[in-house]
Design an enzyme around this catalytic site. Structure first.
Site, PDB file in Angstrom:
ATOM      1  N   GLU A 267      25.658  19.189 -62.650  1.00  0.00           N
ATOM      2  CA  GLU A 267      26.048  20.497 -62.456  1.00  0.00           C
ATOM      3  C   GLU A 267      27.516  20.352 -62.051  1.00  0.00           C
ATOM      4  O   GLU A 267      28.299  21.275 -62.696  1.00  0.00           O
ATOM      5  CB  GLU A 267      25.380  21.231 -61.229  1.00  0.00           C
TER       6      GLU A 267
ATOM      7  N   HIS B  36      25.213  22.719 -50.639  1.00  0.00           N
ATOM      8  CA  HIS B  36      24.529  23.255 -51.776  1.00  0.00           C
ATOM      9  C   HIS B  36      23.444  22.026 -51.846  1.00  0.00           C
ATOM     10  O   HIS B  36      22.484  22.372 -52.415  1.00  0.00           O
ATOM     11  CB  HIS B  36      25.890  23.143 -52.748  1.00  0.00           C
TER      12      HIS B  36
ATOM     13  N   GLU C 219      20.361  23.136 -50.204  1.00  0.00           N
ATOM     14  CA  GLU C 219      19.919  24.218 -50.791  1.00  0.00           C
ATOM     15  C   GLU C 219      18.996  23.600 -51.990  1.00  0.00           C
ATOM     16  O   GLU C 219      17.704  24.099 -52.129  1.00  0.00           O
ATOM     17  CB  GLU C 219      20.677  25.174 -51.497  1.00  0.00           C
ATOM     18  N   HIS C 220      19.510  22.475 -52.662  1.00  0.00           N
ATOM     19  CA  HIS C 220      18.603  22.083 -53.638  1.00  0.00           C
ATOM     20  C   HIS C 220      17.415  21.246 -53.190  1.00  0.00           C
ATOM     21  O   HIS C 220      16.207  21.506 -53.590  1.00  0.00           O
ATOM     22  CB  HIS C 220      19.454  20.915 -54.591  1.00  0.00           C
TER      23      HIS C 220
END
Length: 814
Positions: free
Chosen positions: A134, A53, A56-57
């Site tokens: 997040e 993840h 991806e950022h």
């Protein structure tokens, strides 16, 4: 059973080994790319949870060739497109949609950022804090906590039981071992052997293939990598368990060693479990007052394993009735299994997917092709479904007895043999022809003053259309009234969706808004059914499904339209009394002449009074207003809406260009540089004839005072932002924005929303052309003047926040 339609997409392999899917759809106004990397959170080394993840950022933080201000996200936003990414258990997906003229630039940036990420330490540290924010919001979400509990009975060694979100502590950026793992993961999986690129658009197949070959060249060539098989889902061999949580009941079904085409089979099975039809599982359980809602979904599917969740909500505590509900489910499974090979259901399943694809957007079609979603149940799928049913049915047959029935055919999937007869009222047949009634006299008088506007702004020769009806009530209603009507529409809404028509009914202040969008062929019949439900909703005593609290920013967005409307009205407790004084109007775009005639006739039966001059219900602004909207979350959020001073189209054009120019810098400043929060956005919004800039931020650490102050400071810098633009950049931005409002670029739904705003604001029927002209006529000086006006004390500001007004809100107000 007839053979399924031949595939619309072509599958091939690029010269560098990249798997490519291309689909040519001439009706589309946009093009879309969907790139899937066969690697996700479950493929990360156990020492570094969240690494996939995190990567991806990082990929969106720019490259040497395309820095952040010119990168994919900024580019797509500047062109009025859509973009997102998602990290799943075994896949990571990147996708965007753009006008065809700008599509090549987006694809070029996508491939470049995947091939050449900068990933410097400073960027990583900043982005880790965003990811940590997040994570905090995610872990606090009630739905997250509930889902984590659902997985507890699974094998502790299975990755579904592990932590994968990533936070400040699981991502030790400065450590050399972590950096090596990040580099290794990118090199192992972000190469052509692990990627599938899907391109969909109005371009020819040859053009799409050429674009893919040209811009995928920078990607690293590689061979497919075998993703590790997970351990069994259960250590005990039990294939089902249940979780009871107050009014929620989840029946979890674990499957192993599934055959090929199980994805088709599970999609088919979930569809018919969820079908809300007489004699089906949902209807029977609801009739017995055992459930309010039921939703079957696949929560995990990989390498022959699947986990199916049958999620139910009940009117009261689910525990006393859980076994009765599960017995009924098993009884329905046995009934359904005995009806194989399901020829009629397979045909309807095929037809509904075919119908939905008639009006799917480019991005939706790219997702369907890229994820290889089931569009029918093949013979191989039937064999897989038999294997699945064998696994999930109990060994001992259930003793539960119900009068099960297969779902009745969807009435909107086939064409009407005869048009709707507008000359007959409800309850009449052709035998009554020639007999006049007072009701028919009233209908004839209303026909001459229909309040439905049929816009000619969009072409009427396509399959797609959109419409909106609004009822404005002279009195306020009990919230239960809308809930009652929405319940009556549930089955109809589901059938309409499957027939390619999205249907919704929502309240906005004292208005009820009915929206329809999709294939226009079944719209008249669907509308007639809707009007019957509005006039006489089915009584329903259930409490409704328990609603999870909205995250703060969504809570504010839900409240914003109401705050833009007029003051509250006196309430009534009788729906029919409300209809007696309600006034309605509407707007339709894209409808062919025949469909317009049918719709106009059906609207003669609409409840309420048609009003061709129904004024907007916008509340007068009082220069600057602050509304505190508390919510249960510990996080804070702020929405600031800054309307244009007038409804004049020149003011609207200037405000639109300001919003266009501010979108990327606002995101860059508050999210990337200041790391104020993870939910950061700005853009243009329209409510009840008013156009305005909307700025929104949710933060896990900053108070509303700090959030508002940073938004205010950004708005103060808008004149500088405009004045520093060189002439070429200004002209390009203006042209890019104006092109988004041409009929060649607008979807039916977007055109409906824009024309609806024009109707409320009192603009003429040539609004779209006038807006395009006004945008192209904007000069830097005019835009600069608008940026200065938005900062003046007389400019209206409407702020919604999760805590009290700040001292700086009215700064400078006279």
């Amino acid at each position: 059973m007839p053979a399924p339609n031949p595939p619309h997409a072509s599958r091939l392999t690029c010269n560098n080994g990249l798997a490519l899917i291309v689909r040519h759809e001439p009706r589309l106004k946009h093009s879309a790319a969907y790139l899937r990397v066969a690697a996700g959170s479950h493929d990360v080394p156990a020492a570094w949870p969240g690494l996939a993840h995190f990567l991806e950022h990082l990929l969106f933080l720019g490259t040497d060739r395309f820095p952040p201000a010119q990168g994919l996200m900024a580019y797509v936003q500047q062109q009025g497109g859509h973009i997102n990414a998602r990290t799943s258990e075994r896949h990571t997906d990147f996708f965007f949609e753009l006008p065809p003229a700008a599509f090549e630039g987006g694809l070029e940036r996508l491939c470049d950022m995947l091939a050449h990420p900068r990933m410097n330490t400073a960027d990583q540290l900043r982005e880790r804090e965003v990811l940590h924010a997040e994570f905090i919001a995610w872990v606090r979400e009630p739905t997250t906590q509930h889902e984590r509990r659902l997985f507890q009975p699974l094998n502790p060694a299975h990755p579904l039981r592990a932590f994968h979100a990533g936070n400040r502590y699981s991502l030790p950026v400065p450590r050399a071992a972590f950096q090596q793992a990040l580099k290794d993961f990118h090199e192992q999986y972000y190469q052509t052997g692990q990627m599938t690129l899907t391109l969909v658009g109005p371009q020819s197949l040859e053009e799409l293939i050429t674009l893919a070959e040209r811009h995928s060249a920078p990607l690293t060539c590689g061979e497919p990598v075998r993703q590790c098989s997970p351990p069994p889902l259960s250590v005990t061999g039990k294939q089902r368990y249940q979780h009871v949580d107050g009014r929620r009941l989840n029946l979890m079904l674990a499957m192993e060693h599934l055959p090929v085409a199980s994805d088709q089979a599970l999609a088919f099975l979930c569809h018919w479990i969820n079908a809300d039809k007489p004699g089906g599982l949902v209807a029977q359980l609801r009739q017995l007052h055992l459930i309010d809602t039921l939703n079957a979904r696949v929560v995990y599917l990989f390498d022959g394993q699947a986990l199916l969740d049958i999620a139910l909500t009940t009117p009261a505590d689910s525990a006393p009735h859980s076994q009765q509900i599960i017995d009924a489910f098993d009884g329905w499974l046995a009934f359904f299994s005995a009806r194989q090979p399901w020829p009629a259901l397979r045909e309807e399943f095929r037809l509904l997917h075919q119908r939905q694809q008639q009006v799917s957007s480019a991005l939706a079609l790219a997702r369907i092709e890229g994820q290889q979603c089931a569009s029918h149940l093949s013979d191989q799928g039937v064999q897989a479904l038999r294997a699945i049913l064998t696994q999930i049915q109990p060994v001992a047959p259930t003793t539960c007895q119900h009068d099960w029935q297969l779902p009745t055919p969807n009435p909107f999937l086939t064409s009407e043999k005869e048009p709707v007869n507008a000359g007959l009222i409800r309850g009449q047949t052709s035998a009554h022809r020639g007999l006049r009634t007072f009701a028919q006299d009233r209908l004839r008088s209303r026909r001459d003053r229909s309040a439905m506007t049929f816009s000619a702004a969009m072409p009427t020769d396509s399959d797609e259309a959109a419409l909106r009806l609004r009822w404005h009530f002279a009195t306020a209603h009990e919230p239960a009234f809308l809930s009652q009507v929405q319940h009556s529409l549930q089955t109809l809404k589901q059938d309409a969706h499957h027939a390619g028509v999205e249907l919704s009914l929502n309240a906005q202040g004292n208005d009820w808004l009915l929206n329809m969008r999709g294939v226009q062929e079944p719209m008249p019949t669907i509308l007639e059914h809707v009007l019957r439900s509005l006039d006489a909703p089915v009584q329903h005593q259930a409490q409704g499904s328990p609603e999870a609290p909205l995250m703060p920013i969504r809570h504010l967005l839900k409240r914003l339209p109401e705050r833009c409307q007029a003051q509250a009205l006196p309430a009534i407790n009788d729906l029919q009394q409300g209809w007696a004084s309600a006034r309605w109007d509407g707007l339709a775009v894209g409808l062919a002449t025949r469909t317009q005639t049918l719709i106009a006739a059906i609207l003669n039966k609409a409840p309420g009074i048609p009003d061709t001059d129904l004024s907007p219900a916008a509340a007068p602004m009082r220069t600057r207003q602050w509304h505190t909207e508390p919510c249960a979350s510990s996080e804070h959020a702020v929405l600031l809406f800054c309307p244009a001073p007038t409804a004049d189209i020149a003011d609207e054009a200037a405000w639109r260009l300001l919003a266009h120019l501010a979108q990327q810098p606002f995101y860059q400043r508050l999210r990337v540089e200041l790391q104020l929060g993870y939910a950061v956005f700005s853009g243009l919004r329209q409510f009840n004839g008013r156009t305005g800039l909307l700025f929104g931020v949710q933060s896990p650490h900053a108070a509303t005072t700090e959030i508002f102050e940073q938004i205010r400071q950004f708005i103060e810098q808008l004149p500088t932002l405009v004045s520093t633009l060189d002439e070429t950049s200004f002209i390009q931005a203006r042209a890019s924005l104006a092109q988004q409002f041409s009929t060649e670029a607008l979807s039916m739904a977007d055109a409906r929303d824009l024309l609806w705003h024009a109707k409320q604001a009192g603009h003429s029927s040539d609004y779209l052309k006038a807006l395009y002209t006004a945008l192209m006529a904007l000069e830097p000086s005019t835009t600069l003047n608008a940026a200065q006006r938005i900062n003046q004390p007389y400019c209206d500001w409407l702020c919604l926040a999760t805590s009290s007004e700040t001292e700086t809100f009215n700064r400078g107000r006279s």
